[in-house]
Write a protein that holds these residues in place. Structure first.
Motif, mmCIF file in Angstrom:
data_model
loop_
_atom_site.group_PDB
_atom_site.id
_atom_site.type_symbol
_atom_site.label_atom_id
_atom_site.label_comp_id
_atom_site.label_asym_id
_atom_site.label_seq_id
_atom_site.Cartn_x
_atom_site.Cartn_y
_atom_site.Cartn_z
ATOM 1 N N ALA A 8 0.840 -1.202 0.000
ATOM 2 C CA ALA A 8 0.000 0.000 0.000
ATOM 3 C C ALA A 8 0.874 1.250 0.000
ATOM 4 O O ALA A 8 1.840 1.353 0.755
ATOM 5 C CB ALA A 8 -0.915 -0.003 1.209
ATOM 6 N N SER A 9 0.539 2.210 -0.850
ATOM 7 C CA SER A 9 1.297 3.455 -0.957
ATOM 8 C C SER A 9 0.911 4.415 0.161
ATOM 9 O O SER A 9 -0.235 4.457 0.598
ATOM 10 C CB SER A 9 1.025 4.128 -2.293
ATOM 11 N N TYR A 10 1.874 5.197 0.617
ATOM 12 C CA TYR A 10 1.623 6.185 1.662
ATOM 13 C C TYR A 10 2.605 7.339 1.521
ATOM 14 O O TYR A 10 3.593 7.250 0.782
ATOM 15 C CB TYR A 10 1.767 5.555 3.056
ATOM 16 N N THR A 11 2.315 8.415 2.231
ATOM 17 C CA THR A 11 3.263 9.513 2.377
ATOM 18 C C THR A 11 3.532 9.692 3.865
ATOM 19 O O THR A 11 2.633 9.521 4.695
ATOM 20 C CB THR A 11 2.728 10.831 1.786
ATOM 21 N N TYR A 12 4.780 10.018 4.211
ATOM 22 C CA TYR A 12 5.115 10.281 5.608
ATOM 23 C C TYR A 12 4.466 11.577 6.040
ATOM 24 O O TYR A 12 4.475 12.561 5.318
ATOM 25 C CB TYR A 12 6.627 10.395 5.790
ATOM 26 N N LYS A 13 3.895 11.578 7.236
ATOM 27 C CA LYS A 13 3.344 12.797 7.801
ATOM 28 C C LYS A 13 4.268 13.366 8.856
ATOM 29 O O LYS A 13 4.564 14.547 8.848
ATOM 30 C CB LYS A 13 1.968 12.533 8.420
ATOM 31 N N GLY A 32 -8.862 6.568 0.605
ATOM 32 C CA GLY A 32 -9.380 5.233 0.325
ATOM 33 C C GLY A 32 -9.065 4.197 1.394
ATOM 34 O O GLY A 32 -9.614 3.098 1.375
ATOM 35 N N ALA A 33 -8.214 4.542 2.352
ATOM 36 C CA ALA A 33 -7.817 3.587 3.388
ATOM 37 C C ALA A 33 -8.840 3.553 4.514
ATOM 38 O O ALA A 33 -9.457 4.569 4.841
ATOM 39 C CB ALA A 33 -6.453 3.968 3.948
ATOM 40 N N SER A 47 8.622 -2.513 23.782
ATOM 41 C CA SER A 47 7.293 -2.762 23.226
ATOM 42 C C SER A 47 7.064 -1.903 21.987
ATOM 43 O O SER A 47 7.760 -0.900 21.775
ATOM 44 C CB SER A 47 6.210 -2.471 24.274
ATOM 45 N N TYR A 48 6.111 -2.310 21.170
ATOM 46 C CA TYR A 48 5.756 -1.501 20.012
ATOM 47 C C TYR A 48 4.297 -1.712 19.647
ATOM 48 O O TYR A 48 3.690 -2.734 19.981
ATOM 49 C CB TYR A 48 6.673 -1.760 18.822
ATOM 50 N N TYR A 49 3.745 -0.709 18.983
ATOM 51 C CA TYR A 49 2.317 -0.680 18.674
ATOM 52 C C TYR A 49 2.129 -0.162 17.254
ATOM 53 O O TYR A 49 2.742 0.826 16.871
ATOM 54 C CB TYR A 49 1.591 0.229 19.652
ATOM 55 N N TYR A 50 1.298 -0.856 16.497
ATOM 56 C CA TYR A 50 0.962 -0.423 15.141
ATOM 57 C C TYR A 50 -0.543 -0.223 15.023
ATOM 58 O O TYR A 50 -1.318 -1.090 15.430
ATOM 59 C CB TYR A 50 1.374 -1.477 14.120
ATOM 60 N N SER A 51 -0.941 0.879 14.467
ATOM 61 C CA SER A 51 -2.314 1.113 14.036
ATOM 62 C C SER A 51 -2.236 1.160 12.513
ATOM 63 O O SER A 51 -1.685 2.103 11.937
ATOM 64 C CB SER A 51 -2.836 2.440 14.595
ATOM 65 N N ASN A 52 -2.712 0.113 11.838
ATOM 66 C CA ASN A 52 -2.461 -0.095 10.417
ATOM 67 C C ASN A 52 -3.513 0.549 9.519
ATOM 68 O O ASN A 52 -4.627 0.849 9.955
ATOM 69 C CB ASN A 52 -2.391 -1.597 10.128
ATOM 70 N N SER A 53 -3.168 0.710 8.260
ATOM 71 C CA SER A 53 -4.056 1.379 7.307
ATOM 72 C C SER A 53 -5.340 0.606 7.047
ATOM 73 O O SER A 53 -6.348 1.190 6.664
ATOM 74 C CB SER A 53 -3.325 1.626 5.981
ATOM 75 N N ASP A 54 -5.331 -0.708 7.253
ATOM 76 C CA ASP A 54 -6.542 -1.504 7.025
ATOM 77 C C ASP A 54 -7.467 -1.528 8.238
ATOM 78 O O ASP A 54 -8.496 -2.191 8.236
ATOM 79 C CB ASP A 54 -6.182 -2.935 6.610
ATOM 80 N N GLY A 55 -7.106 -0.804 9.285
ATOM 81 C CA GLY A 55 -7.913 -0.750 10.494
ATOM 82 C C GLY A 55 -7.498 -1.760 11.554
ATOM 83 O O GLY A 55 -8.017 -1.746 12.660
#
Length: 78
Positions: A8-13, A32-33, A47-55
Motif C-alpha cells: 500500500a502506498s503512503y506519504t510520511y506525515k 481510500g484507506a 514494546s511496540y504498537y501499530y495502528s495499520n491502514s486496514d484498520g
C-alpha cells in the motif's frame, strides 16, 4: 511514493521522539484507506504498537506477548 509491507502506498506525515523517549511515525494512506492516518510507536521498554491502514492493530509488549486486532468488517464487503 513509498509502500508498506502489504504494497500500500503512503506519504510520511510526521516522525520523531516524544517526551517519554519513544519513537513514533505517522503515515497518510489517503482517503481510500480504512484508517487513513496509520501510525506506530517503538517504545524504550522494547514494546511496540501499530495502528495499520486496514484498520487492524498490533501490539507487542517486548517480553514475548503480542496482541492483534483484525480490521472491522466493511459494510461494502459481501
Amino acid at each position: 511514493m513509498p509502500t508498506d509491507n502489504k504494497g500500500a502506498s503512503y506519504t510520511y506525515k510526521n516522525s520523531g521522539t516524544n517526551s517519554q523517549g519513544n519513537h513514533y511515525c505517522t503515515r497518510d494512506y489517503g482517503s481510500g484507506a480504512a484508517n487513513q492516518n496509520a501510525y506506530h510507536y517503538s517504545n524504550k521498554n522494547g514494546s511496540y504498537y501499530y495502528s495499520n491502514s486496514d484498520g487492524s492493530k498490533y501490539y507487542n509488549n517486548g517480553i514475548g506477548e503480542a496482541w492483534y486486532t483484525p480490521p472491522a468488517p466493511s459494510a461494502s464487503k459481501k
